[in-house]
Write a protein that holds these residues in place. Sequence first.
Motif, mmCIF file in Angstrom:
data_model
loop_
_atom_site.group_PDB
_atom_site.id
_atom_site.type_symbol
_atom_site.label_atom_id
_atom_site.label_comp_id
_atom_site.label_asym_id
_atom_site.label_seq_id
_atom_site.Cartn_x
_atom_site.Cartn_y
_atom_site.Cartn_z
ATOM 1 N N TYR A 18 49.401 17.842 58.361
ATOM 2 C CA TYR A 18 49.751 19.031 59.141
ATOM 3 C C TYR A 18 50.777 19.876 58.416
ATOM 4 C CZ TYR A 18 51.796 21.834 62.881
ATOM 5 O OH TYR A 18 52.283 22.869 63.648
ATOM 6 N N ARG A 19 51.804 19.236 57.827
ATOM 7 C CA ARG A 19 52.826 19.993 57.105
ATOM 8 C C ARG A 19 52.263 20.651 55.856
ATOM 9 N NH1 ARG A 19 58.318 16.556 56.806
ATOM 10 N NH2 ARG A 19 59.012 18.581 56.002
ATOM 11 N N GLN A 20 51.343 19.988 55.205
ATOM 12 C CA GLN A 20 50.716 20.600 54.035
ATOM 13 C C GLN A 20 49.942 21.850 54.418
ATOM 14 O OE1 GLN A 20 51.116 19.847 50.932
ATOM 15 N NE2 GLN A 20 49.573 21.199 50.037
ATOM 16 N N ARG A 21 49.211 21.774 55.522
ATOM 17 C CA ARG A 21 48.469 22.948 55.983
ATOM 18 C C ARG A 21 49.411 24.080 56.391
ATOM 19 N NH1 ARG A 21 43.478 20.499 59.667
ATOM 20 N NH2 ARG A 21 42.388 19.443 57.946
ATOM 21 N N GLN A 22 50.541 23.736 57.009
ATOM 22 C CA GLN A 22 51.504 24.766 57.392
ATOM 23 C C GLN A 22 52.084 25.458 56.158
ATOM 24 O OE1 GLN A 22 50.688 25.170 60.731
ATOM 25 N NE2 GLN A 22 52.856 25.567 60.981
ATOM 26 N N THR A 23 52.368 24.694 55.107
ATOM 27 C CA THR A 23 52.894 25.286 53.879
ATOM 28 C C THR A 23 51.892 26.249 53.242
ATOM 29 O OG1 THR A 23 54.189 23.276 53.485
ATOM 30 C CG2 THR A 23 53.841 24.744 51.615
ATOM 31 N N VAL A 24 50.629 25.828 53.190
ATOM 32 C CA VAL A 24 49.593 26.704 52.646
ATOM 33 C C VAL A 24 49.455 27.972 53.473
ATOM 34 C CG1 VAL A 24 47.118 26.875 52.173
ATOM 35 C CG2 VAL A 24 48.349 24.783 51.602
ATOM 36 N N GLU A 25 49.555 27.836 54.785
ATOM 37 C CA GLU A 25 49.422 29.012 55.657
ATOM 38 C C GLU A 25 50.593 29.965 55.458
ATOM 39 O OE1 GLU A 25 47.626 31.439 58.500
ATOM 40 O OE2 GLU A 25 46.879 29.695 57.390
ATOM 41 N N ARG A 26 51.807 29.448 55.279
ATOM 42 C CA ARG A 26 52.966 30.325 55.047
ATOM 43 C C ARG A 26 52.830 31.076 53.727
ATOM 44 N NH1 ARG A 26 56.030 25.993 57.312
ATOM 45 N NH2 ARG A 26 56.488 25.211 55.208
ATOM 46 N N HIS A 27 52.369 30.390 52.686
ATOM 47 C CA HIS A 27 52.166 31.073 51.396
ATOM 48 C C HIS A 27 51.113 32.181 51.525
ATOM 49 C CE1 HIS A 27 54.815 28.830 48.794
ATOM 50 N NE2 HIS A 27 54.343 27.663 49.251
ATOM 51 N N ARG A 28 50.061 31.886 52.261
ATOM 52 C CA ARG A 28 49.025 32.901 52.428
ATOM 53 C C ARG A 28 49.549 34.113 53.173
ATOM 54 N NH1 ARG A 28 45.513 34.847 55.847
ATOM 55 N NH2 ARG A 28 46.390 33.615 57.556
ATOM 56 N N ARG A 29 50.358 33.900 54.201
ATOM 57 C CA ARG A 29 50.924 35.018 54.949
ATOM 58 C C ARG A 29 51.907 35.810 54.108
ATOM 59 N NH1 ARG A 29 52.144 32.372 60.950
ATOM 60 N NH2 ARG A 29 49.943 32.020 61.530
ATOM 61 N N SER A 30 52.686 35.120 53.260
ATOM 62 C CA SER A 30 53.629 35.835 52.399
ATOM 63 C C SER A 30 52.902 36.752 51.432
ATOM 64 C CB SER A 30 54.481 34.814 51.630
ATOM 65 O OG SER A 30 55.219 34.003 52.513
ATOM 66 N N HIS A 31 51.846 36.269 50.805
ATOM 67 C CA HIS A 31 51.055 37.117 49.898
ATOM 68 C C HIS A 31 50.421 38.281 50.653
ATOM 69 C CE1 HIS A 31 51.455 34.883 46.187
ATOM 70 N NE2 HIS A 31 51.225 33.732 46.843
ATOM 71 N N GLU A 32 50.013 38.039 51.871
ATOM 72 C CA GLU A 32 49.410 39.120 52.660
ATOM 73 C C GLU A 32 50.425 40.196 52.986
ATOM 74 O OE1 GLU A 32 46.241 41.025 54.580
ATOM 75 O OE2 GLU A 32 46.305 39.308 53.207
ATOM 76 N N LEU A 33 51.655 39.803 53.318
ATOM 77 C CA LEU A 33 52.701 40.796 53.603
ATOM 78 C C LEU A 33 53.058 41.592 52.357
ATOM 79 C CD1 LEU A 33 55.053 38.715 55.932
ATOM 80 C CD2 LEU A 33 53.504 40.566 56.593
ATOM 81 N N VAL A 34 53.134 40.924 51.204
ATOM 82 C CA VAL A 34 53.421 41.642 49.958
ATOM 83 C C VAL A 34 52.324 42.647 49.646
ATOM 84 C CG1 VAL A 34 53.664 41.356 47.465
ATOM 85 C CG2 VAL A 34 54.839 39.804 49.025
ATOM 86 N N ARG A 35 51.067 42.259 49.879
ATOM 87 C CA ARG A 35 49.965 43.177 49.605
ATOM 88 C C ARG A 35 50.002 44.385 50.532
ATOM 89 N NH1 ARG A 35 45.184 44.445 51.493
ATOM 90 N NH2 ARG A 35 45.450 43.015 53.255
#
Length: 278
Positions: free
Chosen positions: A190-207
């Motif tokens: 679960y924590r691994q999936r949460q980390t991946v989701e946070r990275h994906r959201r960060s890249h989306e905000l930068v874009r």
Amino acid sequence: MDVFRALLLCVHFLTAVKASGERHSLSVSVPHRIYECPEGANVTMTCIQSGSKAYAEDRLFKTWLFTSHSQEHCHKGIHPRGSKDTNRSLGVEYNKGDKSFTISLQTIKHKDQGKYCCVLLDFHGKHKVEQDAHEFIYLTVVATSHLPNSSLKCSAWSHSSSDDSVAEGLAIAACVAFILCLPLILMLVYRQRQTVERHRRSHELVRMDSEAQAHENPVFLCDSPLPKTRTVSQIMRQSSETGRHLLSEPGTPLSPNIQGEMFFPAQDPIPESPNLLE
């Protein structure tokens, strides 16, 4: 919910094992698991009975089965040397005691090599089997030419019934350990999936922020240095495409007088070209 189901399944498994052990008290063990004999030797293999009958009026049935393939199960009706009873002409003899039953083979041949199963059945009535137990022994036949001094003695390797109980205990312990570690495994996933989701959201905000600022490639813009700004004098000092100096560059003949007018000098009027008047 998955953890609860796994724990419930483990409890049912342990209960079934305990109930099975309490119900089936009749068992069979072997003092030696493997016999190695040369051709022409005689051997006696023994099985030990333990436990008791389910009911006092029950009768016990003891027999031996045989298969030449060590990896197969012994099949019903296939007996050593084709005889289920003592047959001295075939060189096979059965002996049954209160707590043990044996099989003796005379003048062993290579075709006797295989798996021997001793079976113990507890009959309640005529046809109902209340309890059953079985064990197996491996017999390996070696050519006499491979033995020193043409010895005809068999070798046997001991086997303790506690080995099987230890294996069962290890299997149960592994099951319990897996159930106990299951919540930790699920939490790590679960924590691994949460980390991946946070990275994906960060890249989306930068874009999205880069698109709002009209950047074509926000990823490289974040890592590359900002463009350097230049002053007006630096821009004016650039060379022209024809290779001549700009008029604003100091040292040129037509450089404007900084103390006077800002563009062209008034004391040197530009003559009109006669070609332009025509």
